[in-house]
Design a protein around this motif. Sequence first.
Motif, PDB file in Angstrom:
ATOM      1  N   LEU A  77     -13.505  -0.946  -4.439  1.00 41.38           N
ATOM      2  CA  LEU A  77     -12.054  -0.907  -4.654  1.00 41.38           C
ATOM      3  C   LEU A  77     -11.769  -0.347  -6.045  1.00 41.38           C
ATOM      4  O   LEU A  77     -12.196  -0.907  -7.055  1.00 41.38           O
ATOM      5  CB  LEU A  77     -11.482  -2.326  -4.536  1.00 41.38           C
ATOM      6  CG  LEU A  77      -9.981  -2.494  -4.799  1.00 41.38           C
ATOM      7  CD1 LEU A  77      -9.147  -1.824  -3.724  1.00 41.38           C
ATOM      8  CD2 LEU A  77      -9.610  -3.978  -4.889  1.00 41.38           C
ATOM      9  N   GLY A  78     -11.041   0.758  -6.092  1.00 36.17           N
ATOM     10  CA  GLY A  78     -10.645   1.347  -7.373  1.00 36.17           C
ATOM     11  C   GLY A  78     -11.774   2.059  -8.089  1.00 36.17           C
ATOM     12  O   GLY A  78     -11.592   2.580  -9.170  1.00 36.17           O
ATOM     13  N   GLN A  79     -12.936   2.088  -7.478  1.00 37.70           N
ATOM     14  CA  GLN A  79     -14.081   2.749  -8.098  1.00 37.70           C
ATOM     15  C   GLN A  79     -14.873   3.474  -7.030  1.00 37.70           C
ATOM     16  O   GLN A  79     -14.692   3.251  -5.834  1.00 37.70           O
ATOM     17  CB  GLN A  79     -14.989   1.722  -8.789  1.00 37.70           C
ATOM     18  CG  GLN A  79     -14.349   1.090 -10.007  1.00 37.70           C
ATOM     19  CD  GLN A  79     -15.182  -0.046 -10.539  1.00 37.70           C
ATOM     20  OE1 GLN A  79     -15.670  -0.874  -9.770  1.00 37.70           O
ATOM     21  NE2 GLN A  79     -15.346  -0.103 -11.841  1.00 37.70           N
ATOM     22  N   ARG A 135      -7.433  -0.368  -0.332  1.00 35.41           N
ATOM     23  CA  ARG A 135      -6.445  -1.406  -0.563  1.00 35.41           C
ATOM     24  C   ARG A 135      -5.686  -1.795   0.706  1.00 35.41           C
ATOM     25  O   ARG A 135      -5.139  -2.893   0.805  1.00 35.41           O
ATOM     26  CB  ARG A 135      -5.461  -0.897  -1.626  1.00 35.41           C
ATOM     27  CG  ARG A 135      -4.560  -1.917  -2.206  1.00 35.41           C
ATOM     28  CD  ARG A 135      -3.795  -1.318  -3.362  1.00 35.41           C
ATOM     29  NE  ARG A 135      -2.810  -0.335  -2.921  1.00 35.41           N
ATOM     30  CZ  ARG A 135      -2.168   0.497  -3.735  1.00 35.41           C
ATOM     31  NH1 ARG A 135      -2.430   0.496  -5.017  1.00 35.41           N
ATOM     32  NH2 ARG A 135      -1.288   1.350  -3.273  1.00 35.41           N
ATOM     33  N   THR A 191      -5.191  -4.790  -6.994  1.00 37.20           N
ATOM     34  CA  THR A 191      -5.093  -3.649  -7.907  1.00 37.20           C
ATOM     35  C   THR A 191      -3.803  -3.650  -8.731  1.00 37.20           C
ATOM     36  O   THR A 191      -3.307  -2.619  -9.139  1.00 37.20           O
ATOM     37  CB  THR A 191      -5.220  -2.271  -7.193  1.00 37.20           C
ATOM     38  OG1 THR A 191      -4.087  -2.077  -6.346  1.00 37.20           O
ATOM     39  CG2 THR A 191      -6.487  -2.174  -6.397  1.00 37.20           C
ATOM     40  N   THR A 198      -8.351   4.693  -3.646  1.00 37.51           N
ATOM     41  CA  THR A 198      -7.990   3.294  -3.869  1.00 37.51           C
ATOM     42  C   THR A 198      -7.064   2.794  -2.771  1.00 37.51           C
ATOM     43  O   THR A 198      -7.250   1.700  -2.242  1.00 37.51           O
ATOM     44  CB  THR A 198      -7.279   3.148  -5.235  1.00 37.51           C
ATOM     45  OG1 THR A 198      -8.130   3.681  -6.240  1.00 37.51           O
ATOM     46  CG2 THR A 198      -6.965   1.689  -5.526  1.00 37.51           C
ATOM     47  N   ARG A 199      -6.095   3.632  -2.418  1.00 38.66           N
ATOM     48  CA  ARG A 199      -5.140   3.196  -1.389  1.00 38.66           C
ATOM     49  C   ARG A 199      -5.834   3.003  -0.045  1.00 38.66           C
ATOM     50  O   ARG A 199      -5.474   2.105   0.715  1.00 38.66           O
ATOM     51  CB  ARG A 199      -4.003   4.206  -1.255  1.00 38.66           C
ATOM     52  CG  ARG A 199      -3.008   4.124  -2.407  1.00 38.66           C
ATOM     53  CD  ARG A 199      -1.856   5.060  -2.176  1.00 38.66           C
ATOM     54  NE  ARG A 199      -1.132   4.723  -0.962  1.00 38.66           N
ATOM     55  CZ  ARG A 199      -0.566   5.613  -0.168  1.00 38.66           C
ATOM     56  NH1 ARG A 199      -0.660   6.887  -0.429  1.00 38.66           N
ATOM     57  NH2 ARG A 199       0.094   5.223   0.894  1.00 38.66           N
ATOM     58  N   ASN A 234       0.799  -1.223   0.000  1.00 41.20           N
ATOM     59  CA  ASN A 234       0.000   0.000   0.000  1.00 41.20           C
ATOM     60  C   ASN A 234       0.830   1.271   0.000  1.00 41.20           C
ATOM     61  O   ASN A 234       0.449   2.277   0.575  1.00 41.20           O
ATOM     62  CB  ASN A 234      -0.971   0.007   1.182  1.00 41.20           C
ATOM     63  CG  ASN A 234      -2.244   0.766   0.844  1.00 41.20           C
ATOM     64  OD1 ASN A 234      -2.492   1.071  -0.324  1.00 41.20           O
ATOM     65  ND2 ASN A 234      -3.038   1.079   1.849  1.00 41.20           N
ATOM     66  N   VAL A 294      -6.178  -8.734  -9.597  1.00 39.73           N
ATOM     67  CA  VAL A 294      -7.145  -7.635  -9.664  1.00 39.73           C
ATOM     68  C   VAL A 294      -7.570  -7.217  -8.249  1.00 39.73           C
ATOM     69  O   VAL A 294      -7.806  -6.042  -7.995  1.00 39.73           O
ATOM     70  CB  VAL A 294      -8.395  -7.943 -10.528  1.00 39.73           C
ATOM     71  CG1 VAL A 294      -8.020  -8.175 -11.968  1.00 39.73           C
ATOM     72  CG2 VAL A 294      -9.185  -9.111  -9.982  1.00 39.73           C
ATOM     73  N   LYS A 338      -5.925  -3.751 -13.865  1.00 35.97           N
ATOM     74  CA  LYS A 338      -7.165  -2.977 -13.893  1.00 35.97           C
ATOM     75  C   LYS A 338      -8.308  -3.857 -14.380  1.00 35.97           C
ATOM     76  O   LYS A 338      -8.132  -4.704 -15.243  1.00 35.97           O
ATOM     77  CB  LYS A 338      -7.010  -1.780 -14.835  1.00 35.97           C
ATOM     78  CG  LYS A 338      -6.541  -0.544 -14.096  1.00 35.97           C
ATOM     79  CD  LYS A 338      -6.250   0.579 -15.067  1.00 35.97           C
ATOM     80  CE  LYS A 338      -7.509   1.350 -15.440  1.00 35.97           C
ATOM     81  NZ  LYS A 338      -7.145   2.586 -16.196  1.00 35.97           N
TER      82      LYS A 338
END
Lengths: 217, 220, 265
Positions: free
Chosen positions: C75-77, C96, C59, C92-93, B122, C56, C62
């Motif tokens: 996640l990521g969205q 994540r 991450t 996202t981080r 991260n 995925v 994509k």
Amino acid sequence: MNFDLTYLLQIAPLLLKGAVVTVQATVLGTLLAAVLGLLLAILNRSRLRIVRYATTAVVLFIRNTPLLIQLFFLFYILPQFGIALPTYLTGVIALGIHYAAYMSEVYRAGITAVPRGQWEAAHALNMPRALVWRRIILPQALPPIIPPLGNYAIAMFKDTPVLATIGILEMLGVALAEANRSYRYYEPLTMVGILFLIFSLFSAVAVRLLEKRYAAR
Amino acid sequence: MTALLDLLPQLMKGLQTTLLVTAFAAPLALVMALASGLARLSPIKLLQWLAVIYVELFRGTSLLVQLFYFFYVMPLFGLSLDPVTTGVLVLALNTGAYGSEVVRAGIGSVPKSQREACIALNMSPAMALRRVIFPQAFVTMLPPFGNLLIELLKATSLLSLITIFDLAFAGNTLFQTTGRTLEIYGLVLMIYFATAMVLTLGMRWLEKRMGAGRDLEFRP
Amino acid sequence: MLPANIPPSPALRLRGVSKAFGSLTILDKLDLDVAPGERISIIGRSGSGKTTLLRVLMTLEKLDAGSIEVFGRYLGQRPEGGRLVPATPEETRAVRGDIGMVFQQFNLFPHRTAIENVIEAPIHVKKMGSKEARDMGMALLCTVGLADKADHYPRQLSGGQQQRVAIARALAMQPRIILFDEVTSALDPERVDEVLSVIQGLAQESTITMLIVTHEMRFARDVATRTIFMEEGLIVEDDAPAVIFGKPNKARTQSFLQSVLGRGL
């Protein structure tokens, strides 16, 4: 400061003449460097230790001293030994020797990359050493190193202005002579810079094409 | 032998300038190389373009032409610097452009899996670059940086052409006053060579020190 | 404290997750729900999409389509006006951070010692104090049986030891979900057990959610609470390990297990 286009057009023929000299010197210098470099690389694989050490030392010395001083050395010293060469030729020789040292390292890498088994197979077929070099080793060693050799040719091209210091009228020499006459530095020097840039961009494309062509092997 | 010895004081004075110029230009070139090399990897398009223009401009033209340009033409635009400053600046900009390629290649040489490990921990992209990618890349950059340092040292000889009293200039002056070509230029070459060897050894030492953990033999 | 009538959000919730490389479909509209504390072993032939599924989630790849929720957060969205739009890197981080991963090739940082590898991210990402991080790192190295190798560089460690450091490194970030991607595939056969037993120990002592892609069938059966068999980017069968390895319902699962196991475990 205005850029005087009329003046530039006036001196353009002179500059282009200088450009021809620059290109000529690069081509001749590259040929000389390619031959001398190969010779140094082969001598560096000699069975005689003294020859190997001597070539290593020569390459090390040339690579670690400035081209400018090497040029002066040749220019002033050769005549003392009764070798009176045209200035232009002295310049080409200096470029050739300087870059031969760099190119010999490239050749060496190429030769080392040929697997040991190739030497041994040739040996097992009872081939004489000269034949092994000519028919087995060099045909494998040379193609992959053509792009790096091309890069050194480009580097040499950018070093040719040094020849102006011994009075050779290549691009920079012409520009400086013109500037000395007219006291105008802006146009001639800018033009020389632009010409170099154009040549460099073209030659970079050429090397990339070489890379594509020889990477496939 | 004594004949050689009376040439030395003058040459040593020249060498001082050569070393001084190298010592100022090298760190500046390193900064330019890192700044432009990283800028080319930046997601910001403007930074990328600026870096590309800088690198192509200074790699695409000849160092000697650049030197004369800054010496003769830049003052016409109001940028009047003394010769030594001009020399240091041009050498640094030129070497930095070549160093930019080294930085780019070095960063590229770090395996993609290292970046993936950073994502799995991260880390932000900037932190991954700073703490993981760059330290590894820097080790691989050192040998080519060492070569550039030697190129820089040799290139300082061109400063004699813009009236700077360096080693090459000292040699030329002595030659004009004494005419002893062979000894003078032979000696000048030897001094450049010796200096280059010292710098090479220094770089080797640095490579060894920075290589911690990388080249250690496998010991179960 | 959550009110009792709201069910806890699943650890993972995948809907229509798709991924293709060129014309090759790797994940084909995958749906999957994982409850907190589940340990899922994922089996299948190489190229079936197992590793891509983990990638995925981490991450590293994509998504082409679909959505992933991690403990109720996308996640990521990010939902916007009834649709999902790409999230900012910071968003996202933030999500994540719940996920950790152990790689097939370890991916330790070669310029850092074992302990430095473990505490790098806790100190610099989580801003943990260095004393505290070091204590935690040493405890983790102790757990994986490598306290005495703390100051060794990765190059000085065997593959099995490196992989155990990598497990400690992932755990140091205190993820709620941990992904194991064929963690023994790059190891010499005699080094496999030391790594598997570390994961077994972790399974017994913690409630961390695990997704384990592996070719070690006995391990896949013993460590997991649930097993998924994948083929051509699809989940073919999803059941208790006892069912999958004992009496699978699908013919394709059966034929896969026969081909890898021969006569049995």
